[in-house]
Design a protein around this motif. Structure first.
Motif, PDB file in Angstrom:
ATOM      1  N   ASP A  91      21.460  69.482  26.170  1.00  0.00           N
ATOM      2  CA  ASP A  91      21.645  69.346  27.609  1.00  0.00           C
ATOM      3  C   ASP A  91      20.267  69.351  28.272  1.00  0.00           C
ATOM      4  N   MET A  92      19.964  68.351  29.060  1.00  0.00           N
ATOM      5  CA  MET A  92      18.623  68.202  29.641  1.00  0.00           C
ATOM      6  C   MET A  92      18.468  68.885  30.995  1.00  0.00           C
ATOM      7  N   VAL A  93      19.390  69.759  31.346  1.00  0.00           N
ATOM      8  CA  VAL A  93      19.432  70.324  32.694  1.00  0.00           C
ATOM      9  C   VAL A  93      18.129  71.025  33.102  1.00  0.00           C
ATOM     10  N   LYS A  94      17.385  71.571  32.148  1.00  0.00           N
ATOM     11  CA  LYS A  94      16.163  72.289  32.496  1.00  0.00           C
ATOM     12  C   LYS A  94      14.891  71.569  32.047  1.00  0.00           C
ATOM     13  N   TRP A  95      15.055  70.312  31.664  1.00  0.00           N
ATOM     14  CA  TRP A  95      13.904  69.442  31.432  1.00  0.00           C
ATOM     15  C   TRP A  95      13.602  68.738  32.751  1.00  0.00           C
ATOM     16  N   ASN A  96      12.398  68.863  33.251  1.00  0.00           N
ATOM     17  CA  ASN A  96      11.995  68.195  34.488  1.00  0.00           C
ATOM     18  C   ASN A  96      10.823  67.257  34.201  1.00  0.00           C
ATOM     19  N   PHE A  97      11.030  65.965  34.425  1.00  0.00           N
ATOM     20  CA  PHE A  97      10.001  64.963  34.173  1.00  0.00           C
ATOM     21  C   PHE A  97       9.331  64.592  35.491  1.00  0.00           C
ATOM     22  N   VAL A  98       8.008  64.732  35.518  1.00  0.00           N
ATOM     23  CA  VAL A  98       7.250  64.567  36.757  1.00  0.00           C
ATOM     24  C   VAL A  98       6.191  63.484  36.580  1.00  0.00           C
ATOM     25  N   ALA A  99       6.250  62.457  37.430  1.00  0.00           N
ATOM     26  CA  ALA A  99       5.275  61.364  37.387  1.00  0.00           C
ATOM     27  C   ALA A  99       4.110  61.662  38.311  1.00  0.00           C
ATOM     28  N   GLY A 100       2.885  61.448  37.814  1.00  0.00           N
ATOM     29  CA  GLY A 100       1.710  61.682  38.640  1.00  0.00           C
ATOM     30  C   GLY A 100       0.634  60.646  38.408  1.00  0.00           C
ATOM     31  N   SER A 101      -0.297  60.588  39.313  1.00  0.00           N
ATOM     32  CA  SER A 101      -1.438  59.693  39.150  1.00  0.00           C
ATOM     33  C   SER A 101      -2.404  60.301  38.130  1.00  0.00           C
ATOM     34  N   LYS A 102      -3.340  59.498  37.665  1.00  0.00           N
ATOM     35  CA  LYS A 102      -4.341  59.982  36.718  1.00  0.00           C
ATOM     36  C   LYS A 102      -5.097  61.164  37.309  1.00  0.00           C
ATOM     37  N   GLU A 103      -5.461  61.070  38.577  1.00  0.00           N
ATOM     38  CA  GLU A 103      -6.213  62.125  39.237  1.00  0.00           C
ATOM     39  C   GLU A 103      -5.397  63.425  39.343  1.00  0.00           C
ATOM     40  N   GLN A 104      -4.126  63.293  39.686  1.00  0.00           N
ATOM     41  CA  GLN A 104      -3.266  64.470  39.817  1.00  0.00           C
ATOM     42  C   GLN A 104      -3.069  65.171  38.471  1.00  0.00           C
ATOM     43  N   ILE A 105      -2.828  64.377  37.438  1.00  0.00           N
ATOM     44  CA  ILE A 105      -2.599  64.938  36.101  1.00  0.00           C
ATOM     45  C   ILE A 105      -3.863  65.618  35.577  1.00  0.00           C
ATOM     46  N   THR A 106      -4.988  64.959  35.768  1.00  0.00           N
ATOM     47  CA  THR A 106      -6.265  65.518  35.309  1.00  0.00           C
ATOM     48  C   THR A 106      -6.583  66.823  36.036  1.00  0.00           C
ATOM     49  N   ALA A 107      -6.322  66.870  37.328  1.00  0.00           N
ATOM     50  CA  ALA A 107      -6.595  68.071  38.121  1.00  0.00           C
ATOM     51  C   ALA A 107      -5.712  69.239  37.687  1.00  0.00           C
ATOM     52  N   LEU A 108      -4.442  68.951  37.442  1.00  0.00           N
ATOM     53  CA  LEU A 108      -3.521  70.007  37.001  1.00  0.00           C
ATOM     54  C   LEU A 108      -3.979  70.586  35.670  1.00  0.00           C
ATOM     55  N   HIS A 109      -4.277  69.714  34.724  1.00  0.00           N
ATOM     56  CA  HIS A 109      -4.720  70.183  33.411  1.00  0.00           C
ATOM     57  C   HIS A 109      -6.035  70.946  33.514  1.00  0.00           C
TER      58      HIS A 109
END
Length: 221
Positions: free
Chosen positions: A118-136
């Motif tokens: 059941d995927m109910v607690k899997w959350n897939f989030v799309a981001g820009s390269k800049e957003q993803i790099t900043a989060l990491h």
């Protein structure tokens, strides 16, 4: 009445007692301390998607990268060894970060994983390269994003702090900040244990808070 009592004893021995033992052993491995904070105040995922947040959740964060198809094995490991173990726990979630433009590949991965759970607690989030790099980057991990992907997954607590281990014999850094999802043994022996310790930490704090309230009520405070 005797049969009912025996049935309760059997249920306790089969289900509740092993969990209590595991929690005691888990906290023992961490010297009965709280799971260490390795990085404070990471960037919240809400900066990428306003519908998502780390606040008041225990989150496992992974980065899918630009070539989702070649990295599927690790995500299946994560689903089997971690997600399925904690799907029934309240406040638990998976956050999978992927680059914008990779919706079809991500949709296919989600479809394949959903065949097993059941995927109910899997959350897939799309981001820009800049957003993803900043989060990491906010995790202060030594692991680098290669093509916006890393095999490391990260454990974020309900206050937005990154949790891990300050001492880890298997790490070149001497401490554990991210967990390698390509290693089934690391997921089993370390990440699963640490998630349980974190849940136990919150449970113990909640229990202590309620006991303190009860004590104050008894003395009229």
């Amino acid at each position: 009445m005797m049969k009912l009592t025996k049935k309760r004893v059997v249920l306790f021995l089969l289900f509740i007692f092993p969990l209590i033992c595991f929690l005691i052993l888990s906290t023992g491995k961490n010297n009965f301390n709280k799971l260490p904070v390795v990085t404070e105040n990471v960037i919240d995922v809400s900066t990428i998607d306003k519908q998502q947040t780390f606040k008041d959740r225990i989150s496992i964060v992974c980065f899918l990268g630009n070539d989702v198809n070649s990295q599927k094995g690790g995500f299946f490991n994560l689903n089997e060894k971690i997600y399925k173990k904690f799907i029934e726990y309240k406040k638990f979630q998976m956050i999978a970060i992927y680059p914008k433009g990779k919706e079809e590949e991500t949709k296919q991965l989600k479809k394949e994983i959903s065949a097993f759970t059941d995927m109910v607690k899997w959350n897939f989030v799309a981001g820009s390269k800049e957003q993803i790099t900043a989060l990491h980057a906010s995790f202060n991990s030594s692991s680098e994003l290669s093509n916006l992907y890393t095999s490391n997954v990260f454990l974020v607590d309900k206050n937005g702090n990154l949790r891990g281990r300050l001492t880890d014999a298997d790490s070149k850094e001497g401490k554990l900040i991210g967990y390698n999802m390509n290693s089934v043994s690391e997921l089993n022996a370390k990440l699963k244990d640490d998630v349980l310790v974190l849940f136990y930490e919150y449970y113990a704090a909640f229990k202590e808070k309620n006991e303190n309230k009860a004590d104050r009520k008894e003395v009229g405070l």
